[in-house]
Design a protein around this motif. Structure first.
Motif, PDB file in Angstrom:
ATOM      1  N   SER A  56     -65.668   2.898  71.980  1.00  0.00           N
ATOM      2  CA  SER A  56     -66.506   4.501  72.814  1.00  0.00           C
ATOM      3  C   SER A  56     -66.065   5.806  71.748  1.00  0.00           C
ATOM      4  N   PRO A  57     -66.793   6.590  72.582  1.00  0.00           N
ATOM      5  CA  PRO A  57     -66.150   8.261  71.915  1.00  0.00           C
ATOM      6  C   PRO A  57     -64.995   8.547  71.882  1.00  0.00           C
ATOM      7  N   GLY A  58     -64.605   7.930  73.402  1.00  0.00           N
ATOM      8  CA  GLY A  58     -63.584   8.369  73.997  1.00  0.00           C
ATOM      9  C   GLY A  58     -62.373   7.436  73.441  1.00  0.00           C
ATOM     10  N   ASP A  59     -62.378   6.629  72.657  1.00  0.00           N
ATOM     11  CA  ASP A  59     -61.012   6.465  72.195  1.00  0.00           C
ATOM     12  C   ASP A  59     -60.787   7.207  70.847  1.00  0.00           C
ATOM     13  N   VAL A  60     -61.175   7.976  70.138  1.00  0.00           N
ATOM     14  CA  VAL A  60     -60.851   8.659  69.349  1.00  0.00           C
ATOM     15  C   VAL A  60     -59.898   9.838  69.419  1.00  0.00           C
ATOM     16  N   VAL A  61     -60.699  10.585  70.395  1.00  0.00           N
ATOM     17  CA  VAL A  61     -60.086  10.993  71.700  1.00  0.00           C
ATOM     18  C   VAL A  61     -58.283  10.806  72.242  1.00  0.00           C
ATOM     19  N   TRP A  62     -58.471   9.606  72.593  1.00  0.00           N
ATOM     20  CA  TRP A  62     -57.531   8.863  73.294  1.00  0.00           C
ATOM     21  C   TRP A  62     -56.402   9.114  72.288  1.00  0.00           C
ATOM     22  N   VAL A  63     -56.743   8.223  71.162  1.00  0.00           N
ATOM     23  CA  VAL A  63     -56.109   7.808  69.634  1.00  0.00           C
ATOM     24  C   VAL A  63     -55.244   9.085  68.910  1.00  0.00           C
ATOM     25  N   TYR A  64     -55.870  10.164  68.881  1.00  0.00           N
ATOM     26  CA  TYR A  64     -55.384  11.366  68.765  1.00  0.00           C
ATOM     27  C   TYR A  64     -54.390  12.210  69.065  1.00  0.00           C
ATOM     28  N   PHE A  65     -54.421  12.197  70.622  1.00  0.00           N
ATOM     29  CA  PHE A  65     -53.580  12.420  71.939  1.00  0.00           C
ATOM     30  C   PHE A  65     -52.293  11.816  71.797  1.00  0.00           C
ATOM     31  N   ALA A  66     -52.608  11.038  71.495  1.00  0.00           N
ATOM     32  CA  ALA A  66     -50.864   9.262  71.859  1.00  0.00           C
ATOM     33  C   ALA A  66     -50.363  10.074  70.287  1.00  0.00           C
ATOM     34  N   ILE A  67     -51.043  10.335  69.348  1.00  0.00           N
ATOM     35  CA  ILE A  67     -50.308  10.679  68.012  1.00  0.00           C
ATOM     36  C   ILE A  67     -49.674  11.190  68.253  1.00  0.00           C
ATOM     37  N   ALA A  68     -50.142  12.637  68.489  1.00  0.00           N
ATOM     38  CA  ALA A  68     -49.458  13.745  69.146  1.00  0.00           C
ATOM     39  C   ALA A  68     -48.790  13.834  70.164  1.00  0.00           C
ATOM     40  N   ALA A  69     -48.587  12.797  70.994  1.00  0.00           N
ATOM     41  CA  ALA A  69     -48.033  13.038  72.450  1.00  0.00           C
ATOM     42  C   ALA A  69     -46.617  12.172  72.056  1.00  0.00           C
ATOM     43  N   THR A  70     -46.601  11.398  70.944  1.00  0.00           N
ATOM     44  CA  THR A  70     -45.622  10.147  69.979  1.00  0.00           C
ATOM     45  C   THR A  70     -44.897  11.322  69.638  1.00  0.00           C
ATOM     46  N   SER A  71     -45.876  12.312  68.628  1.00  0.00           N
ATOM     47  CA  SER A  71     -44.835  12.681  67.302  1.00  0.00           C
ATOM     48  C   SER A  71     -43.930  13.554  68.210  1.00  0.00           C
ATOM     49  N   ALA A  72     -44.785  14.229  69.310  1.00  0.00           N
ATOM     50  CA  ALA A  72     -44.293  15.984  70.282  1.00  0.00           C
ATOM     51  C   ALA A  72     -42.681  15.347  70.985  1.00  0.00           C
ATOM     52  N   LEU A  73     -42.949  13.344  71.413  1.00  0.00           N
ATOM     53  CA  LEU A  73     -41.853  13.421  72.137  1.00  0.00           C
ATOM     54  C   LEU A  73     -40.957  13.469  70.839  1.00  0.00           C
ATOM     55  N   CYS A  74     -40.823  12.438  69.431  1.00  0.00           N
ATOM     56  CA  CYS A  74     -39.123  12.743  68.291  1.00  0.00           C
ATOM     57  C   CYS A  74     -39.202  14.283  68.444  1.00  0.00           C
ATOM     58  N   LEU A  75     -39.959  15.427  68.264  1.00  0.00           N
ATOM     59  CA  LEU A  75     -39.518  15.570  68.236  1.00  0.00           C
ATOM     60  C   LEU A  75     -39.315  16.873  69.654  1.00  0.00           C
ATOM     61  N   THR A  76     -38.630  16.929  70.751  1.00  0.00           N
ATOM     62  CA  THR A  76     -38.135  17.003  71.105  1.00  0.00           C
ATOM     63  C   THR A  76     -37.345  16.733  72.298  1.00  0.00           C
ATOM     64  N   ILE A  77     -36.929  15.504  71.274  1.00  0.00           N
ATOM     65  CA  ILE A  77     -36.395  14.415  72.148  1.00  0.00           C
ATOM     66  C   ILE A  77     -34.311  15.752  71.948  1.00  0.00           C
ATOM     67  N   PRO A  78     -33.816  16.437  70.585  1.00  0.00           N
ATOM     68  CA  PRO A  78     -33.258  17.319  70.256  1.00  0.00           C
ATOM     69  C   PRO A  78     -32.738  18.569  72.067  1.00  0.00           C
ATOM     70  N   LEU A  79     -34.430  18.473  72.036  1.00  0.00           N
ATOM     71  CA  LEU A  79     -34.113  20.031  73.075  1.00  0.00           C
ATOM     72  C   LEU A  79     -34.453  19.562  74.277  1.00  0.00           C
ATOM     73  N   ILE A  80     -34.295  18.707  74.255  1.00  0.00           N
ATOM     74  CA  ILE A  80     -34.874  17.799  75.975  1.00  0.00           C
ATOM     75  C   ILE A  80     -32.867  17.252  75.991  1.00  0.00           C
ATOM     76  N   THR A  81     -32.158  16.633  75.431  1.00  0.00           N
ATOM     77  CA  THR A  81     -31.216  16.465  75.326  1.00  0.00           C
ATOM     78  C   THR A  81     -29.634  17.465  75.909  1.00  0.00           C
ATOM     79  N   TYR A  82     -30.218  18.497  75.007  1.00  0.00           N
ATOM     80  CA  TYR A  82     -29.949  19.766  75.002  1.00  0.00           C
ATOM     81  C   TYR A  82     -29.868  20.189  76.591  1.00  0.00           C
ATOM     82  N   GLN A  83     -30.603  20.070  76.827  1.00  0.00           N
ATOM     83  CA  GLN A  83     -30.861  20.734  78.274  1.00  0.00           C
ATOM     84  C   GLN A  83     -30.384  20.132  79.076  1.00  0.00           C
TER      85      GLN A  83
END
Length: 244
Positions: A56-83
């Protein structure tokens, strides 16, 4: 710097600030990751022959958001632990603040190590095994949602669990955990880690085994590191009473 006699309301306000800062940081990294989501996508599917299928067309949106969210989580780990560290600082003695701050890069390093192990070693092994079972019997077709759901379920939880040694060292340094307790609780910890590994990993025996074994090894490493922290404290004259 917060006063140690802060009221419950002040603590809740401080916690709210730390959560907001972490959330804003995650959002910034999410938007940044979304700019390169196409390149990240191509990197993640480099082991796939051909193109993934969308239902379905929604699969494209889902996978892009999932990839961006996973990447953001990796990059945010130092900030979260610092907080988290900033929130706990008022309860720490002066001689423990700098030492515990050093755990932040360690947590990030362990997360990246776990992510690399699961993506470059574990994920290909599991995929090759499962595809070997389907060879000459089924027509293989990967859907976008199925492929990335399988990948993220196998890689991200393992990356989080890989942070166990640093968390144990941090709690040991603060006097909240001792090697004796870790040894005494070994069978219960093993049971919890096995259940978590089975629940978080894809539903096949090979994935379960390949996830369980590193988790049990990490627990044993955590005990050794906890012992090392205690010995260092004794050697430097830093007693547990000083850390409470």
């Amino acid at each position: 710097m917060m006063d140690k006699t802060m009221s419950l309301v002040d603590h809740m306000e401080e916690l709210r600030i730390r959560i907001i800062v972490s959330g804003v940081g995650f959002l910034v990294f999410f938007l940044f990751s979304f700019l390169f989501v196409g390149d990240i996508y191509q990197f993640l599917i480099k082991g796939v022959n051909g193109k993934l299928t969308i239902l379905s067309p929604g699969d494209v949106v889902w996978v892009y958001f999932a990839i961006a969210a996973t990447s953001a989580l990796c990059l945010t780990i130092p900030l979260i632990t610092y907080q988290v560290w900033k929130f706990m600082v008022p309860a720490m003695p002066e001689n423990a603040k700098k030492a515990t701050l050093a755990f932040i890069p360690g947590l990030f390093f362990l997360f990246i190590t776990g992510l690399s192990f699961s993506f470059f070693i574990l994920f290909p092994m599991v995929m090759n095994f499962l595809m070997g079972l389907a060879e000459n019997q089924f027509q293989t077709m990967y859907t976008v949602s199925g492929y990335f759901t399988f990948m993220f379920r196998l890689t991200v939880p393992i990356a989080v669990l890989f942070e166990l040694p640093a968390v144990v060292m941090f709690l040991t340094y603060l006097g909240l955990l001792k090697p004796q307790l870790l040894r005494k609780s070994r069978k219960y910890a093993y049971f919890i880690l096995i259940v978590m590994s089975v629940v978080l990993s894809p539903p096949d025996l090979l994935s379960d085994v390949l996830v369980i074994l590193p988790m049990l090894l990490l627990y044993e490493i955590s005990i050794l590191l906890s012992v090392g922290v205690i010995r260092k404290q004794v050697k430097t004259g830093l007693t547990q009473k000083q850390l409470v």
